[in-house]
Scaffold this motif. Sequence first.
Motif, PDB file in Angstrom:
ATOM      1  N   THR A   1      96.856  54.347  24.869  1.00 57.59           N
ATOM      2  CA  THR A   1      97.103  53.065  24.224  1.00 57.59           C
ATOM      3  C   THR A   1      96.572  51.941  25.098  1.00 57.59           C
ATOM      4  OG1 THR A   1      99.122  53.939  23.193  1.00 57.59           O
ATOM      5  CG2 THR A   1      98.869  51.542  23.232  1.00 57.59           C
ATOM      6  N   VAL A   2      95.909  50.950  24.476  1.00 63.45           N
ATOM      7  CA  VAL A   2      95.430  49.776  25.195  1.00 63.45           C
ATOM      8  C   VAL A   2      95.703  48.524  24.362  1.00 63.45           C
ATOM      9  CG1 VAL A   2      93.606  51.006  26.445  1.00 63.45           C
ATOM     10  CG2 VAL A   2      93.097  49.979  24.221  1.00 63.45           C
ATOM     11  N   MET A   3      95.807  47.378  25.015  1.00 65.68           N
ATOM     12  CA  MET A   3      95.910  46.082  24.349  1.00 65.68           C
ATOM     13  C   MET A   3      94.523  45.445  24.384  1.00 65.68           C
ATOM     14  SD  MET A   3      99.044  45.895  23.332  1.00 65.68           S
ATOM     15  CE  MET A   3      99.212  44.177  22.878  1.00 65.68           C
ATOM     16  N   VAL A   4      94.018  45.106  23.219  1.00 71.18           N
ATOM     17  CA  VAL A   4      92.659  44.571  23.100  1.00 71.18           C
ATOM     18  C   VAL A   4      92.741  43.128  22.605  1.00 71.18           C
ATOM     19  CG1 VAL A   4      90.403  44.861  22.032  1.00 71.18           C
ATOM     20  CG2 VAL A   4      91.783  46.869  22.591  1.00 71.18           C
ATOM     21  N   ARG A   5      92.171  42.218  23.351  1.00 69.21           N
ATOM     22  CA  ARG A   5      92.155  40.803  22.989  1.00 69.21           C
ATOM     23  C   ARG A   5      90.779  40.417  22.459  1.00 69.21           C
ATOM     24  NH1 ARG A   5      96.572  38.120  25.223  1.00 69.21           N
ATOM     25  NH2 ARG A   5      97.788  39.420  26.648  1.00 69.21           N
ATOM     26  N   GLY A   6      90.788  39.691  21.331  1.00 68.90           N
ATOM     27  CA  GLY A   6      89.532  39.206  20.773  1.00 68.90           C
ATOM     28  C   GLY A   6      88.777  40.218  19.947  1.00 68.90           C
ATOM     29  N   LEU A   7      89.453  41.244  19.435  1.00 62.73           N
ATOM     30  CA  LEU A   7      88.763  42.284  18.666  1.00 62.73           C
ATOM     31  C   LEU A   7      88.263  41.760  17.324  1.00 62.73           C
ATOM     32  CD1 LEU A   7      87.942  45.269  18.462  1.00 62.73           C
ATOM     33  CD2 LEU A   7      90.184  45.732  17.463  1.00 62.73           C
ATOM     34  N   THR A   8      89.110  41.017  16.612  1.00 63.36           N
ATOM     35  CA  THR A   8      88.725  40.494  15.297  1.00 63.36           C
ATOM     36  C   THR A   8      88.662  38.970  15.264  1.00 63.36           C
ATOM     37  OG1 THR A   8      91.055  40.527  14.586  1.00 63.36           O
ATOM     38  CG2 THR A   8      89.721  42.472  14.105  1.00 63.36           C
ATOM     39  N   GLY A   9      88.946  38.328  16.365  1.00 63.32           N
ATOM     40  CA  GLY A   9      88.917  36.874  16.437  1.00 63.32           C
ATOM     41  C   GLY A   9      89.167  36.444  17.862  1.00 63.32           C
TER      42      GLY A   9
ATOM     43  N   ARG B   1      83.261  47.837  19.404  1.00 58.19           N
ATOM     44  CA  ARG B   1      82.455  46.899  20.217  1.00 58.19           C
ATOM     45  C   ARG B   1      83.270  46.038  21.180  1.00 58.19           C
ATOM     46  NH1 ARG B   1      83.078  45.010  15.234  1.00 58.19           N
ATOM     47  NH2 ARG B   1      83.661  42.822  14.910  1.00 58.19           N
ATOM     48  N   HIS B   2      84.213  46.648  21.856  1.00 61.25           N
ATOM     49  CA  HIS B   2      85.014  45.925  22.828  1.00 61.25           C
ATOM     50  C   HIS B   2      85.240  46.835  24.036  1.00 61.25           C
ATOM     51  CE1 HIS B   2      88.270  43.679  24.691  1.00 61.25           C
ATOM     52  NE2 HIS B   2      87.972  42.658  23.890  1.00 61.25           N
ATOM     53  N   PRO B   3      85.020  46.327  25.254  1.00 66.99           N
ATOM     54  CA  PRO B   3      85.097  47.198  26.434  1.00 66.99           C
ATOM     55  C   PRO B   3      86.407  47.970  26.556  1.00 66.99           C
ATOM     56  CG  PRO B   3      84.163  45.058  27.017  1.00 66.99           C
ATOM     57  CD  PRO B   3      84.612  44.955  25.597  1.00 66.99           C
ATOM     58  N   GLU B   4      87.542  47.296  26.311  1.00 69.86           N
ATOM     59  CA  GLU B   4      88.824  47.985  26.462  1.00 69.86           C
ATOM     60  C   GLU B   4      89.004  49.070  25.400  1.00 69.86           C
ATOM     61  OE1 GLU B   4      91.911  45.111  26.495  1.00 69.86           O
ATOM     62  OE2 GLU B   4      91.144  44.042  28.250  1.00 69.86           O
ATOM     63  N   ALA B   5      88.554  48.787  24.173  1.00 69.12           N
ATOM     64  CA  ALA B   5      88.656  49.786  23.111  1.00 69.12           C
ATOM     65  C   ALA B   5      87.709  50.946  23.373  1.00 69.12           C
ATOM     66  CB  ALA B   5      88.353  49.142  21.761  1.00 69.12           C
ATOM     67  N   ILE B   6      86.523  50.660  23.873  1.00 72.28           N
ATOM     68  CA  ILE B   6      85.544  51.714  24.161  1.00 72.28           C
ATOM     69  C   ILE B   6      86.054  52.616  25.282  1.00 72.28           C
ATOM     70  CG2 ILE B   6      83.224  52.134  25.059  1.00 72.28           C
ATOM     71  CD1 ILE B   6      82.331  49.638  23.500  1.00 72.28           C
ATOM     72  N   THR B   7      86.742  52.031  26.267  1.00 78.44           N
ATOM     73  CA  THR B   7      87.338  52.833  27.340  1.00 78.44           C
ATOM     74  C   THR B   7      88.319  53.854  26.783  1.00 78.44           C
ATOM     75  OG1 THR B   7      87.118  50.984  28.877  1.00 78.44           O
ATOM     76  CG2 THR B   7      88.674  52.718  29.481  1.00 78.44           C
TER      77      THR B   7
END
Length: 401
Positions: free
Chosen positions: A131-139, A117-123
């Motif tokens: 590989t991507v850096m995802v901010r705010g995934l779990t907090g 449920r995160h735009p960068e992870a879904i991309t």
Amino acid sequence: MNGNKTDMVGSSFPWSSVLVAMGTCAVMLVIGVYPVLAIAVLIVWVGTLWLSRPEPVVEVRVPDEGSVSRQAMVDLVEPFSVPVLMLDSQRIAAANAAAREALGPHIVGQDARVALRHPEAITLLDKPQGTVMVRGLTGARSIWQVRRVAIDQRFSLIEMVNRTAEADISRSHTDFVANASHELRTPLASIIGYIETLADPDAKVDAATAARFHNTVLRESRRLQSLVEDLMSLSRIEAEKHDLPREQIDLGLLAASIGSEVACTAGEERIAVQVTDAVVTGDRQQLDQVIRNLIDNALKYGDAGQPVSVEVARDGHEAVFSVTDRGEGIHPDHIPYLTRRFYRTDPGRSRAAGGTGLGLAIVKHIVERHRGKLDISSKVGEGTSVTVRLALTASPSKELS
């Protein structure tokens, strides 16, 4: 049918034909055929039936290769310490314990887009790997490095590495360097300014002004010296934070000794000491520093007309050291940040009193190295109490005063 299993078909012997052969042999004996000939016919008939029997049909059922591979991958990712997901196309077929803890146990069987449920992870899910850096995934402040690796056209693995702590440490170091540079630059600028004025032959500074300038330079130099000493002390404490102290120290006796020293310089009326024996395992130099820092803070910011209370007591299996002043107190909004480096509730007052802003940060790191607990409580208009709890290694009953 799952599992290795062998089925045999048509392996039974034709007993009905044997009975017919025996009946025929009996008829031959009745009509007068020689017995030897009848028995020979029976043997030939039975032998023919044995040789002509159908071979047993062996059916071997092999297990589903897909289910074996999936289980093998589940067993493979479970021991990983970082969160790992196994995807069957875009659905999460398995998640190890770390992934279930980070994202929730409900994610197994979900569409990966819904689980992450995160735009960068879904991309990332639209690519075979990357590989991507995802901010705010779990907090709100969490930072995760998410990597997808393709196994085949159907299965893939997603590895998640938590980079939040690294980012916090990097940010902390940046803030520390910026704050330290500011704290060092302020007294240096003051010293340079006064010295340049005194050194200027055209300044025409009178003796009284020159004496005041010299006192200011001396005060700022000592402040600079204290700041450098505290920075070096904090650096040493952090370098030793993983080494457990081993010396047996009577905290009550140490506090009483330091209290007597302080009373000699600040005055008997400025400090009240009430302690009992409390032996702990610690570093004498660092515990000495804790006691002196807390007493010094209480004397600086407490009411000059009220004594600072220093106490050491035993509470169950803990030694409890506390320093209490009767000063203005601290607003509750400031208390969570008091142990931060260079944090001050009143910067002007702190600098005027000679504070470096590192005293409570040093105390916190020393207490953490000793596996103790630090608590700060305060009420505006009533005063502040700082308490340190350390595990007892002995509990004698002798009282000190």
